[in-house]
Design an enzyme around this catalytic site. Sequence first.
Site, PDB file in Angstrom:
ATOM      1  N   PRO A 294       0.783  -1.204   0.004  1.00  8.94           N
ATOM      2  CA  PRO A 294      -0.001   0.124   0.104  1.00  8.94           C
ATOM      3  C   PRO A 294       0.861   1.270  -0.063  1.00  8.94           C
ATOM      4  O   PRO A 294       0.288   2.429  -0.220  1.00  8.94           O
ATOM      5  CB  PRO A 294      -0.806  -0.173   1.268  1.00  8.94           C
ATOM      6  CG  PRO A 294      -0.068  -1.047   2.144  1.00  8.94           C
ATOM      7  CD  PRO A 294       0.706  -1.881   1.301  1.00  8.94           C
ATOM      8  N   TYR A 386       2.658   9.158  -8.148  1.00  7.49           N
ATOM      9  CA  TYR A 386       1.806   9.214  -6.929  1.00  7.49           C
ATOM     10  C   TYR A 386       0.411   9.412  -7.231  1.00  7.49           C
ATOM     11  O   TYR A 386      -0.761   9.042  -6.851  1.00  7.49           O
ATOM     12  CB  TYR A 386       2.556  10.070  -5.921  1.00  7.49           C
ATOM     13  CG  TYR A 386       1.807   9.925  -4.483  1.00  7.49           C
ATOM     14  CD1 TYR A 386       2.269   8.955  -3.538  1.00  7.49           C
ATOM     15  CD2 TYR A 386       0.513  10.549  -4.221  1.00  7.49           C
ATOM     16  CE1 TYR A 386       1.782   8.652  -2.538  1.00  7.49           C
ATOM     17  CE2 TYR A 386       0.054  10.385  -3.026  1.00  7.49           C
ATOM     18  CZ  TYR A 386       0.578   9.381  -2.092  1.00  7.49           C
ATOM     19  OH  TYR A 386      -0.182   9.247  -0.776  1.00  7.49           O
TER      20      TYR A 386
HETATM   21  C1  LIG Z   1      -6.388  -4.390   5.009  1.00  5.13           C
HETATM   22  C2  LIG Z   1      -6.407  -3.721   3.888  1.00  5.13           C
HETATM   23  C3  LIG Z   1      -5.935  -2.377   3.581  1.00  5.13           C
HETATM   24  C4  LIG Z   1      -5.448  -1.718   2.652  1.00  5.13           C
HETATM   25  N1  LIG Z   1      -5.414  -0.469   2.519  1.00  5.13           N
HETATM   26  C5  LIG Z   1      -5.009   0.284   1.115  1.00  5.13           C
HETATM   27  C6  LIG Z   1      -4.463   1.465   1.177  1.00  5.13           C
HETATM   28  O1  LIG Z   1      -4.394   2.291   2.295  1.00  5.13           O
HETATM   29  N2  LIG Z   1      -4.373   2.171  -0.013  1.00  5.13           N
HETATM   30  C7  LIG Z   1      -4.738   1.496  -1.047  1.00  5.13           C
HETATM   31  O2  LIG Z   1      -4.536   1.911  -2.521  1.00  5.13           O
HETATM   32  N3  LIG Z   1      -5.162   0.147  -1.166  1.00  5.13           N
HETATM   33  C8  LIG Z   1      -5.339  -0.303   0.068  1.00  5.13           C
HETATM   34  N4  LIG Z   1      -5.515  -1.703   0.019  1.00  5.13           N
HETATM   35  C9  LIG Z   1      -5.833  -2.235  -1.142  1.00  5.13           C
HETATM   36  C10 LIG Z   1      -7.198  -1.822  -1.836  1.00  5.13           C
HETATM   37  O3  LIG Z   1      -8.325  -1.778  -0.787  1.00  5.13           O
HETATM   38  C11 LIG Z   1      -7.666  -2.904  -2.925  1.00  5.13           C
HETATM   39  O4  LIG Z   1      -6.704  -2.704  -4.059  1.00  5.13           O
HETATM   40  C12 LIG Z   1      -9.042  -2.967  -3.197  1.00  5.13           C
HETATM   41  O5  LIG Z   1      -9.928  -3.283  -2.228  1.00  5.13           O
HETATM   42  C13 LIG Z   1      -9.441  -3.409  -4.607  1.00  5.13           C
HETATM   43  O6  LIG Z   1     -10.709  -3.527  -5.322  1.00  5.13           O
HETATM   44  P1  LIG Z   1     -11.252  -5.059  -5.854  1.00  5.13           P
HETATM   45  O7  LIG Z   1     -12.887  -4.347  -6.050  1.00  5.13           O
HETATM   46  O8  LIG Z   1     -10.436  -5.379  -6.672  1.00  5.13           O
HETATM   47  O9  LIG Z   1     -11.169  -6.059  -4.700  1.00  5.13           O
HETATM   48  P2  LIG Z   1     -11.794  -6.070  -3.128  1.00  5.13           P
HETATM   49  O10 LIG Z   1     -12.067  -4.934  -2.637  1.00  5.13           O
HETATM   50  O11 LIG Z   1     -11.253  -7.180  -2.296  1.00  5.13           O
HETATM   51  O12 LIG Z   1     -13.405  -6.685  -3.511  1.00  5.13           O
HETATM   52  C14 LIG Z   1     -13.514  -8.081  -3.929  1.00  5.13           C
HETATM   53  C15 LIG Z   1     -15.010  -8.518  -3.622  1.00  5.13           C
HETATM   54  O13 LIG Z   1     -15.323  -9.481  -3.960  1.00  5.13           O
HETATM   55  C16 LIG Z   1     -15.859 -10.346  -2.556  1.00  5.13           C
HETATM   56  N5  LIG Z   1     -15.733 -11.840  -3.161  1.00  5.13           N
HETATM   57  C17 LIG Z   1     -14.422 -12.676  -2.740  1.00  5.13           C
HETATM   58  N6  LIG Z   1     -14.707 -13.915  -3.094  1.00  5.13           N
HETATM   59  C18 LIG Z   1     -16.086 -13.903  -3.507  1.00  5.13           C
HETATM   60  C19 LIG Z   1     -16.768 -15.021  -4.119  1.00  5.13           C
HETATM   61  N7  LIG Z   1     -16.273 -16.373  -3.881  1.00  5.13           N
HETATM   62  N8  LIG Z   1     -18.030 -14.646  -4.527  1.00  5.13           N
HETATM   63  C20 LIG Z   1     -18.477 -13.502  -4.414  1.00  5.13           C
HETATM   64  N9  LIG Z   1     -17.947 -12.624  -4.151  1.00  5.13           N
HETATM   65  C21 LIG Z   1     -16.567 -12.693  -3.418  1.00  5.13           C
HETATM   66  C22 LIG Z   1     -15.279  -9.892  -1.601  1.00  5.13           C
HETATM   67  O14 LIG Z   1     -16.025 -10.208  -0.372  1.00  5.13           O
HETATM   68  C23 LIG Z   1     -15.185  -8.381  -1.927  1.00  5.13           C
HETATM   69  O15 LIG Z   1     -16.476  -7.529  -1.559  1.00  5.13           O
HETATM   70  C24 LIG Z   1      -5.749  -2.435   1.189  1.00  5.13           C
HETATM   71  C25 LIG Z   1      -6.161  -3.702   1.172  1.00  5.13           C
HETATM   72  C26 LIG Z   1      -6.360  -4.466   2.620  1.00  5.13           C
HETATM   73  C27 LIG Z   1      -6.942  -5.920   2.362  1.00  5.13           C
END
Ligand SMILES: Cc1cc2nc3c(=O)[nH]c(=O)nc-3n(C[C@H](O)[C@H](O)[C@H](O)COP(=O)(O)OP(=O)(O)OC[C@H]3O[C@@H](n4cnc5c(N)ncnc54)[C@H](O)[C@@H]3O)c2cc1C
Length: 392
Positions: A294, A386
């Site tokens: 991150p 950034y």
């Molecule tokens: C603890 C933490 C802190 C973070 N802090 C930062 C930060 O400060 N800055 C930054 O840029 N990034 C941060 N990140 C990364 C950022 O949050 C992610 O890159 C972002 O959430 C990506 O979005 P996404 O929609 O791809 O995935 P996600 O947000 O992970 O969404 C995926 C979704 O799919 C759902 N899912 C999973 N499996 C299944 C299934 N089998 N069936 C149906 N649904 C399912 C999950 O529940 C979730 O809602 C952090 C990540 C974490 C884990």
Amino acid sequence: MNRLRTQVGIVGAGPAGLTLGRLLHRAGIEAVVLENRSRDYVEHRIRAGVLEQGTVDLLRELGVSKRMDREGIVHDGIYLQFAGKRHHLPMRELTGRSITIWGQTEIVKDLIVARLADGEPLLFEVDEVAVHDLESERPRITFRHEGEAHELACDVIAGCDGSHGVCRPAIPAGVLSEYSREYPFGWLGILAEAPPSSDELVYTHTPDGFALLSLRSPSLSRSYLQVDHDEDLGAWPDERIWAELQRRTALEGWTLVEGPILEKGVTGMRSHVVEPMRHGNLFLAGDAAHIVPPTGAKGLNLAIHDVRLLGEALVEWYGSGSRALLDAYSETCLRRVWRCEHFSWWMTTMLHRLPGDDPFDLKLQLSQLRHVTTSEAAATMLAENYVGLENV
Ligand SMILES: Cc1cc2nc3c(=O)[nH]c(=O)nc-3n(C[C@H](O)[C@H](O)[C@H](O)COP(=O)(O)OP(=O)(O)OC[C@H]3O[C@@H](n4cnc5c(N)ncnc54)[C@H](O)[C@@H]3O)c2cc1C
């Protein structure tokens, strides 16, 4: 088995899945979004909070920016602190662009409200999600919802189910190349009821490790400490967290404001990319395809960028029948993914206490930090990455 049909089946209601759903709805393309967690859970999962200009612009285009425009906080720079001094990096002056502080949870809440208000399908708490026939013209998703088994036939499946989802593992062995880097440290993050102590984010390099002062609103601060990747949270009572934050961010004439800690957690750090981000009619987006540490604030922004491209490609395909953008999707995304992977790795290795405490590494880090805070060219390189590069 209840048989259903849609154009695009979206697995995951995180930022990627929900933004894609919104993009498609605005273009008149049907989609069903399936999420295995509850609405309450996804709306309160504290994660990212730094938005690039391109992310802000897309949320505006999609008509889900009212609260962000009212309550989001625009920052024109960041601070880098090392060797006892704090240096300002004026990103707007260097690049013409800024970042906006607005929580991922708030974006998710607004996208959910918009989707439900439009009457578009979004199912929470689905179980046993599985994807099938990915190489065919009619891929399928099977799942259970409210005790009933369903099968959703799609033209295309968008795997937006994060790093622990089911879509990426459904791709047959041997198809994907995986690239990984594990870091031997993690971040202990807190959300505290305390006004931010600095007008902009502070990234500090200290001999005891990295710390970051961030925020979520004028009354909520978000701060991080470098810890071991498997650190026991139980060893960190609130007083120890504040004492360590005070120590790592100390500066003469400046005070770190403390307050009740509302949430805390430890996240291990890693870099991970799979290539290609597509198999047949399954398209991976966001954390399902790549993870960044991150430090560069890129994870959320990359996820949104992926689905912008996927949305455009699907609109072109349904509009003109051309698969050119869909076929180019993976390669186009991966150009930005690798730029962000490099930037995140570079920021991480410049700012964290590295394993082994090699004095050579420390000298290199300090030299790099001096360079980005004294050379306009080096500062611009950091700043443009950034705030988000425009043409990558
Ligand atoms: C603890 C933490 C802190 C973070 N802090 C930062 C930060 O400060 N800055 C930054 O840029 N990034 C941060 N990140 C990364 C950022 O949050 C992610 O890159 C972002 O959430 C990506 O979005 P996404 O929609 O791809 O995935 P996600 O947000 O992970 O969404 C995926 C979704 O799919 C759902 N899912 C999973 N499996 C299944 C299934 N089998 N069936 C149906 N649904 C399912 C999950 O529940 C979730 O809602 C952090 C990540 C974490 C884990």
